[in-house]
Design an enzyme around this catalytic site. Structure first.
Site, PDB file in Angstrom:
ATOM      1  N   LYS A 243       0.814  -1.226   0.000  1.00 34.39           N
ATOM      2  CA  LYS A 243       0.000   0.000   0.000  1.00 34.39           C
ATOM      3  C   LYS A 243       0.848   1.277   0.000  1.00 34.39           C
ATOM      4  O   LYS A 243       0.419   2.320  -0.447  1.00 34.39           O
ATOM      5  CB  LYS A 243      -0.955   0.019   1.195  1.00 34.39           C
ATOM      6  CG  LYS A 243      -0.345   0.428   2.539  1.00 34.39           C
ATOM      7  CD  LYS A 243      -1.483   0.706   3.556  1.00 34.39           C
ATOM      8  CE  LYS A 243      -0.999   1.276   4.877  1.00 34.39           C
ATOM      9  NZ  LYS A 243      -0.355   0.311   5.760  1.00 34.39           N
TER      10      LYS A 243
ATOM     11  N   HIS B  78       1.475  -4.114  14.627  1.00 35.62           N
ATOM     12  CA  HIS B  78       2.042  -2.947  13.945  1.00 35.62           C
ATOM     13  C   HIS B  78       2.112  -1.838  14.976  1.00 35.62           C
ATOM     14  O   HIS B  78       1.105  -1.501  15.583  1.00 35.62           O
ATOM     15  CB  HIS B  78       1.176  -2.535  12.754  1.00 35.62           C
ATOM     16  CG  HIS B  78       1.883  -1.600  11.800  1.00 35.62           C
ATOM     17  ND1 HIS B  78       2.430  -0.407  12.207  1.00 35.62           N
ATOM     18  CD2 HIS B  78       2.158  -1.707  10.479  1.00 35.62           C
ATOM     19  CE1 HIS B  78       2.994   0.191  11.171  1.00 35.62           C
ATOM     20  NE2 HIS B  78       2.848  -0.577  10.108  1.00 35.62           N
TER      21      HIS B  78
ATOM     22  N   ASP C 266      -8.768  24.705  -4.141  1.00 29.12           N
ATOM     23  CA  ASP C 266      -9.154  24.515  -2.744  1.00 29.12           C
ATOM     24  C   ASP C 266      -8.148  25.182  -1.807  1.00 29.12           C
ATOM     25  O   ASP C 266      -6.934  25.010  -1.957  1.00 29.12           O
ATOM     26  CB  ASP C 266      -9.219  23.006  -2.460  1.00 29.12           C
ATOM     27  CG  ASP C 266      -9.811  22.713  -1.101  1.00 29.12           C
ATOM     28  OD1 ASP C 266      -9.944  23.655  -0.284  1.00 29.12           O
ATOM     29  OD2 ASP C 266     -10.125  21.543  -0.841  1.00 29.12           O
TER      30      ASP C 266
ATOM     31  N   GLU D 299       6.768  -6.138   8.025  1.00 29.76           N
ATOM     32  CA  GLU D 299       6.012  -5.560   6.907  1.00 29.76           C
ATOM     33  C   GLU D 299       6.420  -4.111   6.664  1.00 29.76           C
ATOM     34  O   GLU D 299       5.595  -3.202   6.750  1.00 29.76           O
ATOM     35  CB  GLU D 299       4.512  -5.618   7.209  1.00 29.76           C
ATOM     36  CG  GLU D 299       3.968  -7.015   7.432  1.00 29.76           C
ATOM     37  CD  GLU D 299       2.601  -7.003   8.125  1.00 29.76           C
ATOM     38  OE1 GLU D 299       2.151  -5.910   8.561  1.00 29.76           O
ATOM     39  OE2 GLU D 299       1.996  -8.068   8.247  1.00 29.76           O
ATOM     40  N   PRO D 300       7.694  -3.860   6.357  1.00 33.85           N
ATOM     41  CA  PRO D 300       8.119  -2.480   6.148  1.00 33.85           C
ATOM     42  C   PRO D 300       7.503  -1.898   4.880  1.00 33.85           C
ATOM     43  O   PRO D 300       7.427  -2.584   3.856  1.00 33.85           O
ATOM     44  CB  PRO D 300       9.641  -2.598   5.997  1.00 33.85           C
ATOM     45  CG  PRO D 300       9.851  -3.991   5.474  1.00 33.85           C
ATOM     46  CD  PRO D 300       8.783  -4.828   6.113  1.00 33.85           C
ATOM     47  N   GLY D 301       7.049  -0.664   4.947  1.00 31.82           N
ATOM     48  CA  GLY D 301       6.565   0.036   3.756  1.00 31.82           C
ATOM     49  C   GLY D 301       7.484   1.216   3.501  1.00 31.82           C
ATOM     50  O   GLY D 301       8.409   1.174   2.684  1.00 31.82           O
ATOM     51  N   ARG D 302       7.254   2.261   4.263  1.00 28.16           N
ATOM     52  CA  ARG D 302       8.022   3.506   4.197  1.00 28.16           C
ATOM     53  C   ARG D 302       9.537   3.281   4.102  1.00 28.16           C
ATOM     54  O   ARG D 302      10.227   3.932   3.325  1.00 28.16           O
ATOM     55  CB  ARG D 302       7.701   4.259   5.492  1.00 28.16           C
ATOM     56  CG  ARG D 302       8.229   5.639   5.633  1.00 28.16           C
ATOM     57  CD  ARG D 302       7.976   6.130   7.059  1.00 28.16           C
ATOM     58  NE  ARG D 302       6.594   6.052   7.490  1.00 28.16           N
ATOM     59  CZ  ARG D 302       5.635   6.884   7.078  1.00 28.16           C
ATOM     60  NH1 ARG D 302       5.929   7.830   6.226  1.00 28.16           N
ATOM     61  NH2 ARG D 302       4.396   6.762   7.510  1.00 28.16           N
TER      62      ARG D 302
ATOM     63  N   GLY E 254       6.511   0.400  10.385  1.00 29.61           N
ATOM     64  CA  GLY E 254       6.770   1.523  11.283  1.00 29.61           C
ATOM     65  C   GLY E 254       8.199   2.039  11.230  1.00 29.61           C
ATOM     66  O   GLY E 254       8.536   2.983  11.940  1.00 29.61           O
TER      67      GLY E 254
HETATM   68  C1  LIG Z   1       0.634   0.348   6.508  1.00 31.71           C
HETATM   69  C2  LIG Z   1       1.019  -0.982   7.016  1.00 31.71           C
HETATM   70  C3  LIG Z   1       2.356  -1.384   6.986  1.00 31.71           C
HETATM   71  C4  LIG Z   1       3.491  -0.491   6.542  1.00 31.71           C
HETATM   72  O1  LIG Z   1       3.762   0.483   7.488  1.00 31.71           O
HETATM   73  P1  LIG Z   1       5.066   1.423   7.383  1.00 31.71           P
HETATM   74  O2  LIG Z   1       4.945   2.315   8.545  1.00 31.71           O
HETATM   75  O3  LIG Z   1       4.995   2.120   6.078  1.00 31.71           O
HETATM   76  O4  LIG Z   1       6.248   0.540   7.484  1.00 31.71           O
HETATM   77  C5  LIG Z   1       2.653  -2.659   7.404  1.00 31.71           C
HETATM   78  N1  LIG Z   1       1.690  -3.504   7.855  1.00 31.71           N
HETATM   79  C6  LIG Z   1       0.391  -3.147   7.902  1.00 31.71           C
HETATM   80  C7  LIG Z   1      -0.621  -4.130   8.381  1.00 31.71           C
HETATM   81  C8  LIG Z   1       0.010  -1.875   7.504  1.00 31.71           C
HETATM   82  O5  LIG Z   1      -1.276  -1.509   7.569  1.00 31.71           O
END
Ligand SMILES: *Cc1c(COP(=O)(O)O)cnc(C)c1O
Length: 458
Positions: free
Chosen positions: A67, A195, A361, A272-275, A235
């Site tokens: 995401k 998380h 806006d 589950e790293p995103g950022r 996170g």
């Molecule tokens: C958004 C999300 C992440 C990613 O979070 P980051 O802060 O970007 O690392 C991982 N796991 C779940 C379930 C999330 O909703």
């Protein structure tokens, strides 16, 4: 299939960096009237992050949270590097599977799923999925053939920038009941996830949550489940301009893992790293499309030598805003500050400025106040670290198009990614790291390039 072959990118020529590409694109664009906002994404930066992850968290396999940025080039690069994926919807599962990723490398990490999407996961072999309620267990029992369930627990995320436990995660006192219910339904629970909230500012949240997860593991083991998966979520910061650095967090996580889940416990640990993976790979370049000078009518206004000239303030309007890439200001609580494309002269006066997006806006404000020199329509501003929660959630509200993204990668980095592809289905961080130095050595004998990148690729 080698998914890396699908990436749409240009090679960075030897001796050039993504910054040079930014410069080149600005120069090219400045010769026209177009001057649209654009991104440069250095896919090599994602590789660097992957190596940094492997070094700092050798026991933890990353499952990238799609995401955060679902660009095909990003997801493909990560697939080649052998990460797993955290998908929250059918479309995210489809994207990842279309790249040939094995379902065992996907966790469906959304505790509240639509029935039709549970069925989709079942039909496509995706087994690992999270839950935090009885109702979800009943849905999964009914609509999935062979789920491996992971109990998401709540964390104390009061110190995170984006709180997630207000919406998801079972309280510890509810866990035994949930595990018993799963047992009654004949379901297989394999582990625990959490998380700590996106933008975590307190590493102790992780160690606390890891300890809590241990309690739930013990409950599960007592009830006869084979608990073997710990998922420590996301996170982690995406750049180093934060108070709490990645390695400061991992320095707390590793001992907690060794204490509660020692190596001989045989528990598989994922995150589950995103950022972390994408934020710093993206640089956004916007153009000043309009400007308003507001004169200060207070006669007594004095010039402050340090802060700049204060007899006026300037409103700059640029061609991307909060309905576009800067949606991160609203959704992700981001604070975006530009760097200047043209270096100001040492004695150049600075003015208090605000920066606004292009839509009609009043909410569309990027920076409330910062100090900038007097710039003109047509000048450029550069925003770094713009890869996370930006392009993924931007809209074309008011008819403003999303910026083009120019993907680049150096040849040595490309070779590393290519090399990893060979090992696509059974990657291990160890084998990857061991062989790394050979494939990352810089090539020699490359022709002297005239441009920082070359476009007719692959
Ligand atoms: C958004 C999300 C992440 C990613 O979070 P980051 O802060 O970007 O690392 C991982 N796991 C779940 C379930 C999330 O909703």
């Amino acid at each position: 299939m080698n998914p890396a072959a699908e990436i749409d990118f240009a090679f960075l020529e030897e001796g050039f960096s993504a910054k040079d590409v930014v410069e080149q694109k600005i120069n090219e664009s400045s010769m026209t009237d177009d001057r649209d906002a654009f991104y440069v994404c250095d896919l090599g930066d994602i590789l660097k992050k992957h190596l940094r992850w492997s070094r700092a968290l050798p026991r933890v396999a990353p499952f990238y949270a799609v995401k955060c940025n679902d660009s095909r080039s990003v997801v493909t690069t990560l697939a080649s590097l052998g990460t797993g994926f955290d998908c929250a919807s059918k479309t995210e599962i489809q994207l990842v599977q279309s790249l040939g990723v094995d379902p065992s490398r996907i966790i469906y990490a959304n505790p509240c799923k639509q029935v039709s999407q549970i069925k989709y996961a079942s039909a496509h072999g995706v087994q690992m999925m999270t839950f935090d309620s009885e109702v979800e267990l009943m849905k999964v029992a009914r609509y999935h053939d062979n789920a491996k369930l992971v109990l998401r627990i709540a964390t104390d995320d009061s110190k995170a920038v984006c709180r997630l436990s207000i919406k998801f995660g079972a309280q510890l006192k509810a866990c035994r009941g949930l595990l018993e219910k799963a047992k009654d339904l004949g379901l297989d629970v394999i582990g625990v996830s959490f998380h700590v909230g996106s933008g975590c500012t307190d590493p102790l949240t992780y160690s606390q949550a890891i300890g809590d997860a241990r309690c739930v593991f013990d409950m599960g083991d007592e009830l006869g489940f084979n608990m073997n998966l710990l998922d420590i979520g996301g996170g982690f910061p995406g750049s180093d301009d934060v108070d709490l650095k990645f390695e400061e967090i991992t320095a707390v996580i590793n001992p907690a893992l060794d204490k509660y889940f020692p190596v001989d416990s045989k528990v598989k640990i994922i995150a589950e790293p995103g950022r972390f993976y994408v934020a710093s790979a993206y640089t956004l370049v916007v153009n000043i499309i309009a400007k308003k000078v507001i004169l200060d009518d207070d006669e007594n206004a004095s010039d402050d030598e340090d802060e700049g000239t204060t007899d006026r303030s300037i409103m700059y309007y640029v061609n991307d805003g909060v309905y576009g890439s800067f949606n991160c200001i609203l959704y992700d609580h981001a604070h975006c500050l530009p760097s200047l494309h043209k270096k100001p002269k040492p004695d150049e006066p600075m003015y208090p400025c605000s920066i606004w997006g292009p839509t009609c806006d009043g909410l569309d404000r990027i920076v409330e106040q910062c100090f900038l020199p007097d710039m003109q329509v047509g000048d450029w501003l550069v925003f770094e670290n713009m890869g996370a929660y930006t392009v993924a959630a931007s809209s074309t509200f008011n008819g403003f198009q999303k910026p083009d993204i120019h993907f680049v990668i150096s040849r040595p980095s490309w070779q590393c990614v290519q090399f990893s592809s060979a090992d696509l289905r059974a990657p291990t961080e160890e084998s990857f790291l061991q062989e790394m130095p050979a494939c990352c050595g810089r090539e020699s004998g490359v022709e002297m390039p005239t441009k920082p990148y070359q476009t007719n690729m692959v």
